[in-house]
Motif scaffolding. Structure first.
Motif, mmCIF file in Angstrom:
data_model
loop_
_atom_site.group_PDB
_atom_site.id
_atom_site.type_symbol
_atom_site.label_atom_id
_atom_site.label_comp_id
_atom_site.label_asym_id
_atom_site.label_seq_id
_atom_site.Cartn_x
_atom_site.Cartn_y
_atom_site.Cartn_z
ATOM 1 N N MET A 70 0.842 -1.192 0.000
ATOM 2 C CA MET A 70 0.000 0.000 0.000
ATOM 3 C C MET A 70 0.880 1.245 0.000
ATOM 4 N N PHE A 71 0.289 2.370 -0.443
ATOM 5 C CA PHE A 71 0.982 3.651 -0.298
ATOM 6 C C PHE A 71 0.106 4.567 0.544
ATOM 7 N N TYR A 72 0.750 5.534 1.194
ATOM 8 C CA TYR A 72 -0.018 6.502 1.973
ATOM 9 C C TYR A 72 0.771 7.797 2.089
ATOM 10 N N CYS A 73 0.066 8.928 1.985
ATOM 11 C CA CYS A 73 0.721 10.217 2.172
ATOM 12 C C CYS A 73 0.169 10.869 3.434
ATOM 13 N N PHE A 74 1.086 11.187 4.374
ATOM 14 C CA PHE A 74 0.660 11.809 5.624
ATOM 15 C C PHE A 74 0.315 13.282 5.414
ATOM 16 N N GLY A 75 0.721 13.829 4.256
ATOM 17 C CA GLY A 75 0.424 15.232 3.969
ATOM 18 C C GLY A 75 -0.981 15.411 3.420
ATOM 19 N N CYS A 76 -1.294 14.703 2.318
ATOM 20 C CA CYS A 76 -2.589 14.935 1.661
ATOM 21 C C CYS A 76 -3.545 13.769 1.868
ATOM 22 N N LYS A 77 -3.110 12.750 2.601
ATOM 23 C CA LYS A 77 -3.950 11.596 2.953
ATOM 24 C C LYS A 77 -4.305 10.717 1.753
ATOM 25 N N ALA A 78 -3.620 10.911 0.625
ATOM 26 C CA ALA A 78 -3.851 9.998 -0.496
ATOM 27 C C ALA A 78 -3.301 8.638 -0.102
ATOM 28 N N GLY A 79 -3.993 7.581 -0.484
ATOM 29 C CA GLY A 79 -3.489 6.262 -0.140
ATOM 30 C C GLY A 79 -4.254 5.190 -0.872
ATOM 31 N N GLY A 80 -3.712 3.967 -0.849
ATOM 32 C CA GLY A 80 -4.410 2.860 -1.488
ATOM 33 C C GLY A 80 -3.435 1.824 -1.996
ATOM 34 N N ASP A 81 -3.946 0.967 -2.876
ATOM 35 C CA ASP A 81 -3.099 -0.104 -3.401
ATOM 36 C C ASP A 81 -2.473 0.326 -4.725
ATOM 37 N N VAL A 82 -1.826 -0.621 -5.384
ATOM 38 C CA VAL A 82 -1.098 -0.308 -6.610
ATOM 39 C C VAL A 82 -2.044 0.188 -7.710
ATOM 40 N N PHE A 83 -3.271 -0.348 -7.742
ATOM 41 C CA PHE A 83 -4.228 0.086 -8.770
ATOM 42 C C PHE A 83 -4.656 1.536 -8.522
ATOM 43 N N ALA A 84 -4.893 1.845 -7.257
ATOM 44 C CA ALA A 84 -5.296 3.213 -6.910
ATOM 45 C C ALA A 84 -4.169 4.189 -7.253
ATOM 46 N N PHE A 85 -2.923 3.772 -6.986
ATOM 47 C CA PHE A 85 -1.794 4.654 -7.290
ATOM 48 C C PHE A 85 -1.726 4.951 -8.783
ATOM 49 N N LEU A 86 -1.761 3.888 -9.604
ATOM 50 C CA LEU A 86 -1.620 4.080 -11.050
ATOM 51 C C LEU A 86 -2.778 4.883 -11.622
ATOM 52 N N SER A 87 -3.968 4.630 -11.105
ATOM 53 C CA SER A 87 -5.135 5.348 -11.587
ATOM 54 C C SER A 87 -4.990 6.839 -11.278
ATOM 55 N N LYS A 88 -4.515 7.140 -10.077
ATOM 56 C CA LYS A 88 -4.384 8.531 -9.658
ATOM 57 C C LYS A 88 -3.251 9.236 -10.414
ATOM 58 N N VAL A 89 -2.186 8.517 -10.673
ATOM 59 C CA VAL A 89 -1.024 9.169 -11.269
ATOM 60 C C VAL A 89 -1.149 9.299 -12.795
ATOM 61 N N THR A 90 -1.848 8.360 -13.439
ATOM 62 C CA THR A 90 -1.941 8.420 -14.906
ATOM 63 C C THR A 90 -3.287 8.917 -15.391
ATOM 64 N N GLY A 91 -4.281 8.953 -14.511
ATOM 65 C CA GLY A 91 -5.600 9.368 -14.953
ATOM 66 C C GLY A 91 -6.371 8.259 -15.648
ATOM 67 N N ALA A 92 -5.798 7.047 -15.700
ATOM 68 C CA ALA A 92 -6.501 5.925 -16.331
ATOM 69 C C ALA A 92 -7.596 5.417 -15.394
ATOM 70 N N THR A 93 -8.621 4.771 -15.966
ATOM 71 C CA THR A 93 -9.683 4.212 -15.126
ATOM 72 C C THR A 93 -9.190 2.919 -14.483
ATOM 73 N N PHE A 94 -9.919 2.450 -13.467
ATOM 74 C CA PHE A 94 -9.528 1.218 -12.793
ATOM 75 C C PHE A 94 -9.437 0.032 -13.761
ATOM 76 N N PRO A 95 -10.448 -0.222 -14.617
ATOM 77 C CA PRO A 95 -10.316 -1.358 -15.548
ATOM 78 C C PRO A 95 -9.112 -1.224 -16.481
ATOM 79 N N GLU A 96 -8.798 0.011 -16.906
ATOM 80 C CA GLU A 96 -7.632 0.211 -17.783
ATOM 81 C C GLU A 96 -6.339 -0.143 -17.055
ATOM 82 N N VAL A 97 -6.232 0.325 -15.817
ATOM 83 C CA VAL A 97 -5.041 0.052 -15.017
ATOM 84 C C VAL A 97 -4.891 -1.454 -14.798
ATOM 85 N N LEU A 98 -6.000 -2.102 -14.455
ATOM 86 C CA LEU A 98 -5.980 -3.536 -14.174
ATOM 87 C C LEU A 98 -5.525 -4.313 -15.408
ATOM 88 N N ARG A 99 -6.061 -3.927 -16.555
ATOM 89 C CA ARG A 99 -5.746 -4.625 -17.797
ATOM 90 C C ARG A 99 -4.278 -4.436 -18.180
#
Ligand SMILES: [Zn+2]
Length: 314
Positions: A70-99
């Protein structure tokens, strides 16, 4: 820490993507490797830490746990698993990231025939675009083919490092150079037509290049895919600027030029400069204003704003 994201749970809940597939993919990747491609990490005890890619900071409050994946930021409270990270950083949807992750580790993610057709098509267009890009770039380096474009770039004050960063190129001034190159590389005429790179001759006798004697700007998405091109005429031809048409991979009203190059600076400064032209965008980047993007000759759309807002939320 928060697990996954809401979109993910909804899809899993609807049974489109099974929890089992999601877990198998997660087991095969290490979040530290994936995050490490976007954030410079160093070890701190059991975790890895770095500067958060989702808010502006000078000392690291972003941490990655290999044991929890998991990742977590104590500053902005963003957090989650690898799919959440990639989705947030690339703007891709969850199914796109998973695929995409699934493809990398050899786990196929089930999709409907319509989705598969659409994705296969988009993937082929991306390959045609990628091949065309290498051709445009090698033309620009060619002592004869690239001479006019290189002189033009020097006149506009564009440095070599900028040429490389934005993957500029030039289309040849004969009408069939790209047609022949793409055919030699084994691409079907129909895929090259869909990509908007070649056009059938009106008399039905073969094809000709859509971009002809133009300085070529490469349009990429946040996943670094080459989705389209913009071409500025070298000389007096019309129109002055020509863009790729909309394709299964490219929607003008949703795409911003230089977004990929600007993303990090936009996140860091929480500010974005929006200009209209390719040259304005790359000139501002060259001048150190790396948080600049350009619309592709369209007005700013609601989709543009939505894409940008994700990275500029304060
Ligand atoms: Zn943060």
């Amino acid at each position: 820490m928060r697990d996954g994201n809401v979109g993910a749970e909804t899809l899993v809940g609807r049974g489109l993507i099974s929890d089992e597939i999601k877990n198998r993919i997660r087991d095969r990747v290490d979040i530290a490797d994936v995050v490490g491609q976007h954030v410079s990490l160093r070890r701190a005890g059991q975790n890895l830490v770095g500067l958060c890619p989702f808010h502006q900071e000078k000392s690291p409050s972003f941490s990655v746990s290999s044991s929890k994946q998991m990742f977590y930021c104590f500053g902005c409270k963003a957090g989650g698993d690898v799919f959440a990270f990639l989705s947030k950083v690339t703007g891709a949807t969850f199914p796109e990231v998973l695929r995409e992750l699934g493809d990398k580790v050899g786990i196929a993610v089930e999709e409907s025939p319509a989705e598969r057709g659409q994705r296969g098509h988009a993937h082929r267009i991306e390959e045609v675009n990628q091949a065309a890009l290498t051709w445009f770039q090698s033309n620009l380096r060619d002592s004869q083919l690239g001479a006019t474009a290189r002189e033009y770039l020097i006149r506009r004050g564009i440095q070599q490092s900028t040429v490389e960063m934005f993957r500029l190129g030039v289309s040849s001034s004969d009408w069939e150079g790209l047609c022949k190159f793409l055919a030699r590389k084994g691409f079907s005429a129909s895929d090259s037509v869909t990509a908007g790179l070649i056009t059938p001759r009106p008399n039905g006798n073969g094809y000709y290049d859509k971009f002809h004697g133009r300085l070529m700007f490469t349009i990429t998405d946040l996943r670094k895919r080459v989705v389209g091109f913009g071409g500025r005429v070298l000389g007096d031809g019309m129109p002055k600027y020509l863009n790729s048409p909309d394709t299964p991979l490219f929607k003008k009203g949703q795409t911003l030029f230089a977004f990929e190059q600007a993303r990090e600076a936009i996140v860091r400064t929480k500010t974005v400069i929006i200009v209209e032209g390719y040259f304005d965008a790359i000139a501002l980047h060259q001048a150190g204003l790396a948080h600049t993007v350009a619309t592709l000759g369209t007005a700013l759309t609601a989709e543009h704003v939505q894409a940008l807002r994700r990275f500029t939320e304060r």
